[in-house]
Design a protein around this motif. Sequence first.
Motif, mmCIF file in Angstrom:
data_model
loop_
_atom_site.group_PDB
_atom_site.id
_atom_site.type_symbol
_atom_site.label_atom_id
_atom_site.label_comp_id
_atom_site.label_asym_id
_atom_site.label_seq_id
_atom_site.Cartn_x
_atom_site.Cartn_y
_atom_site.Cartn_z
ATOM 1 N N ASN A 610 0.749 -1.265 0.077
ATOM 2 C CA ASN A 610 0.033 0.081 0.094
ATOM 3 C C ASN A 610 0.796 1.357 0.045
ATOM 4 O OD1 ASN A 610 -2.922 1.037 0.310
ATOM 5 N ND2 ASN A 610 -2.008 1.895 2.254
ATOM 6 N N THR A 613 -0.312 5.023 -0.147
ATOM 7 C CA THR A 613 -1.871 5.273 -0.428
ATOM 8 C C THR A 613 -2.691 5.445 0.520
ATOM 9 O OG1 THR A 613 -1.162 3.774 -2.243
ATOM 10 C CG2 THR A 613 -3.397 4.182 -1.935
ATOM 11 N N LEU A 615 -6.467 5.448 1.558
ATOM 12 C CA LEU A 615 -7.539 4.799 1.264
ATOM 13 C C LEU A 615 -9.120 5.485 1.623
ATOM 14 C CD1 LEU A 615 -6.594 1.156 2.353
ATOM 15 C CD2 LEU A 615 -6.075 2.239 -0.004
ATOM 16 N N HIS A 680 -8.370 -2.124 7.740
ATOM 17 C CA HIS A 680 -6.998 -2.839 7.247
ATOM 18 C C HIS A 680 -6.100 -2.303 8.524
ATOM 19 C CE1 HIS A 680 -8.871 -2.002 3.168
ATOM 20 N NE2 HIS A 680 -8.367 -3.068 3.109
#
Length: 737
Positions: A610, A613, A615, A680
């Motif tokens: 990831n 990034t 989200l 996450h």
Amino acid sequence: MKQKRIACILFFFCLMVAALFLVNWDVFHFSEIFQISRTFSGEIDDKGEKILIDDLVLKTGSYMVTLTGESTGPENVYIIRQDDNSVISDRIPEGKFAIREIIEIKDTIDRIQTLVDFASGSSSLTIDQIDFKSGHAVYKESILRHAVISLLLILAFLIIFLRIFYRALYCRIFKNLSQPEAERVLLFLILLTILVSIPFFNQNYVFTNDGYYHMIRIEGIKESLSAGQIPAWIHLFVLNDYGYGEGFYYPDLFLYLPAVIRLLGFSVLTTYKLFIAICNFLSFLSMYFAVRGMTKSLYAGLLSAMLYAFAAYRLIDIYYRGAVGEVLSFIFIPFVFWGIYEIYRGDCRKWWLITIGYTGLIFSHMISLAIAGAATLVFVLLHISRTLKNRQIRIAWLKAFMASMALSAIFWLPMIEQLIKNDVIGDVLYSTVSYTIDSERLLSVSDLFVGFAPWDRVKPFLGYPLLFVIFIGIGARLVEIRRKSTDLHLSNYLFFFGLLAAFMSTALFPWQWFAWFYNRIQFPWRMLVLATPLLAASGGILYDSIFEKNERTIFLAALFCFCAAVTIPFFHEVLTNRIFQGSGFRLENNRIMGAKYLPIRADKEFVDKNRNTVLSSDSSFHNEQYDRSGLNFSVDFLMSPADDQKVTVEIPLLYYYGYQAKLTNSDGKEIPLEVYQGPHGLTTVDIQGVNEGKIQVFYEKTILQKIAEGITFLSVVFILAAVIRKKKSDERTIEKD
């Protein structure tokens, strides 16, 4: 005579200057080696650019770049790129090659890339190694490292200078340490440290089960300290700077020392080796102090320290397992049984010895703490009548307990808070398989009573020095011993508990009755962390009791030769099968061994991919720009959600209790946001009614963390004040006498 003295001083000064030159001649030399070991095949890999080194920082200077490998095609190209601009590009010759190029860096460059342009028509291309070297480049790390080495060298020369030429001043400065006996003891312990650290005397990497993991911990603390995160509960560097909260659950106070050594410019491999060597020395010193304190015998202390130094399980922890927590525990366990001895001998004023031992264990290794705590509980239960009848003993235990808890509050209070507020993947204080016994983890008697065996068995053993203690100990107790003494009774006590702890590592012990404890310590042979110091202390006291005064020096030398000789196969095994090339050694920040301290919803593979990034639950969310600095992350966003709905935004920082967030809208108004663990495992906030602005997430110490810091700080201040007051009181008493 005076002229001769002056000549000797001048010679000594020249010797120091020469030594300083030898350690500083390469202060401006730069060498960075990358072990690439990558092969591209036309059958598997697509043609095009392949990044080999990304984001290398180079200071101003001239550098020789060397690429080595092998190519079977003529169309492959190597590229050295500076800030997306090609600096050097040329074809790679066929066959084995060693390409050398010189690049000039006029200003510090934050991004040097080394790539190959692979031609798919080529059958294969292998890049083995890339070196960057410079004969004159100014790097802060190199200057700091050489400055530290120079200062230590000057200090060593100064001490030797005073010792030789100004003995009276030397004695006034170092007082008791300047006595010949103290000097001999110190030199002997340093010699032991050098001998048992021999496998580290190279530039290579000694591969161990957990050593790499602990180096990552050290690097994480170092990066956190660099970013101003003190205490470093949440480690940077790990998992692309997502912030791994290992410091909340795994005590790491003593890893601040190697982290500081890293900040002074030493490589991570050198730092790790220096740290283990320091732990070795402190372990031998603590054993010497403990046994000499109990017996008042210098030889008993030296013999015990020697047996401790060469004990197989301690060396297995260092060179096979890389069990840094247990290596640290070996420093403090001697203080525990020394303190217990003093309290039950009648000197309850020495409760502080137990405080040193248990506080050190709390900050070292929770499993070793549990083992030592269980052993202490068994001892107290065996002496429960005396403990309950003697008020001074009860008060001493209470003082030791309260002082240890106060000093270590900075660790256990934040840990408990995190356990309550935030779920993580692993079982920290309990086991979910409490009634399961894995017989594969138990030793047989034949496994335990082995002098030496290769580590491919993955089972520890007692080793020759402690087997010698056991066999001599049993034999000496079966026949009449020349000298009966209180010390011999102490040796018997330590011997019994040491054998019991060793016995508990085998399948003969009824672990099914203690399955919870079995699973909490993971490997029952960890009981050897207790058996080792107990048997070493017992052996030293026993040998001191057996031999007459005029025989002890000869026996000490003979035992030293025996221990050194039987350790040779061990070190040969390490140097033959556990050594890997250290040049180009680098830590990968995604290797965190089980990742049990990750938030429960986090996945390390997802985190690794990831990167930066952000989200969002809304597809219209657009990241305009972001900034990451330590445990702070900000993102400027723009979005257009339908019907003013709530939008969930996950920030690329692992969630631990204490993160705060605020939203600055387009009008400049700041709005506090609630932070929680998202789907996450990341720091997550909800936004509603704002389509444009900036989200800032940052870590802030909780109230309980600040209280914990205050308790520990005040405890340290109180103890230092008490020590200073006692020292002044003792000095006044001496003056009156």
